[in-house]
Design a protein around this motif. Structure first.
Motif, short mmCIF file in Angstrom:
data_model
loop_
_atom_site.label_atom_id
_atom_site.label_comp_id
_atom_site.label_asym_id
_atom_site.label_seq_id
_atom_site.Cartn_x
_atom_site.Cartn_y
_atom_site.Cartn_z
N ASP A 192 0.83 -1.38 -0.14
CA ASP A 192 0.03 0.10 -0.04
C ASP A 192 0.63 1.34 -0.02
O ASP A 192 0.45 2.14 0.91
N PRO A 193 1.91 1.41 -0.97
CA PRO A 193 2.79 2.48 -0.86
C PRO A 193 2.01 3.80 -1.32
O PRO A 193 1.37 3.82 -2.26
N SER A 194 2.39 4.99 -0.87
CA SER A 194 1.99 6.22 -1.32
C SER A 194 3.24 6.98 -1.74
O SER A 194 4.26 6.63 -1.14
N ALA A 195 3.53 7.62 -2.94
CA ALA A 195 4.58 8.33 -3.35
C ALA A 195 4.50 9.68 -3.15
O ALA A 195 3.38 10.22 -3.90
N HIS A 196 5.46 10.32 -2.80
CA HIS A 196 5.41 11.94 -3.09
C HIS A 196 7.10 12.52 -3.33
O HIS A 196 7.75 11.83 -3.09
N VAL A 197 7.05 13.53 -3.94
CA VAL A 197 8.08 14.31 -4.40
C VAL A 197 8.23 15.53 -3.45
O VAL A 197 7.37 16.40 -3.68
N PHE A 198 9.07 15.65 -2.52
CA PHE A 198 9.23 16.67 -1.64
C PHE A 198 10.80 17.15 -1.41
O PHE A 198 11.70 16.36 -1.69
N ASN A 199 10.81 18.56 -1.84
CA ASN A 199 12.33 18.91 -2.05
C ASN A 199 13.02 18.08 -3.18
O ASN A 199 14.25 18.16 -3.03
N GLY A 200 12.38 17.83 -4.08
CA GLY A 200 13.03 17.41 -5.38
C GLY A 200 13.65 15.63 -5.06
O GLY A 200 14.29 15.37 -5.85
N LYS A 201 13.13 15.08 -3.93
CA LYS A 201 13.55 13.97 -3.62
C LYS A 201 12.21 13.03 -3.63
O LYS A 201 10.96 13.60 -3.16
#
Length: 186
Positions: free
Chosen positions: A59-68
């Motif tokens: 059940d992963p969620s993925a996000h881009v924070f600060n280019g990572k």
């Protein structure tokens, strides 16, 4: 709806990571004479190897924070509890946060970032989390069972997308689901 090139690129990156995360859901390592991940047919036929191979995740969620790129999956261990329709066999007691500098890059495990023991009102089963950012604060939203074994939504905060996260003292909302809840809501 007009999607700009940068938005499309971000959406494509996130979709790729989620797809890779779903493949990683099949990554439970075993020892001895049992099958390992490398023997798994899904692993052999996948577009790319699983991102996470040292923990069983789902059940992963993925996000881009600060280019990572940050991944927020649930983390299960084999508790030996017999399987049933209530999901009692899922022993999800903590969350790990993973990050990557780019798609296909090295995956960093930031370790346990929130444990069920850190949530004052929770009893067990930290399921599929998600994260958000606002005004310098990162929020981790998560379902977990309370002391009455009723799923509630919790929130934890951190100044870093990789945690550690500090849980609020109560669930986000308590809806009357028991007689005592209904009476206290009156």
């Amino acid at each position: 709806m007009i999607i700009r090139k940068q938005q499309f690129s971000s959406l494509t990156t996130i979709a790729t990571i989620v797809a890779m995360g779903i493949i990683a859901c099949q990554n439970k390592r075993t020892s001895g004479d049992e099958t390992t991940i490398e023997d798994n047919k899904l692993f052999q036929e996948s577009i790319s190897p699983p991102l996470i191979t040292d923990n069983y995740t789902a059940d992963p969620s993925a996000h881009v924070f600060n280019g990572k790129i940050y991944l927020y999956p649930s983390h299960d261990i084999d508790s030996g509890t017999p399987e049933n329709d209530n999901g009692d066999h899922f022993d999800m007691n903590d969350y790990h946060v993973y990050s990557m500098d780019s798609v296909g890059g090295k995956v960093t495990d930031h370790g346990v970032t929130l444990s069920v023991n850190d949530v004052p009102w929770a009893k067990k089963q930290l399921w599929a989390p998600d994260a958000a950012y606002k005004d310098g604060q990162y929020f981790l939203y998560f379902p977990t069972k309370d002391q009455d074994e009723i799923f509630r939504i919790g929130v934890a905060t951190s100044s870093s997308p990789s945690g550690p996260f500090k849980a609020e003292k109560t669930p986000v909302a308590r809806y009357p689901s028991t007689t005592s809840d209904a009476k206290s809501a009156e």
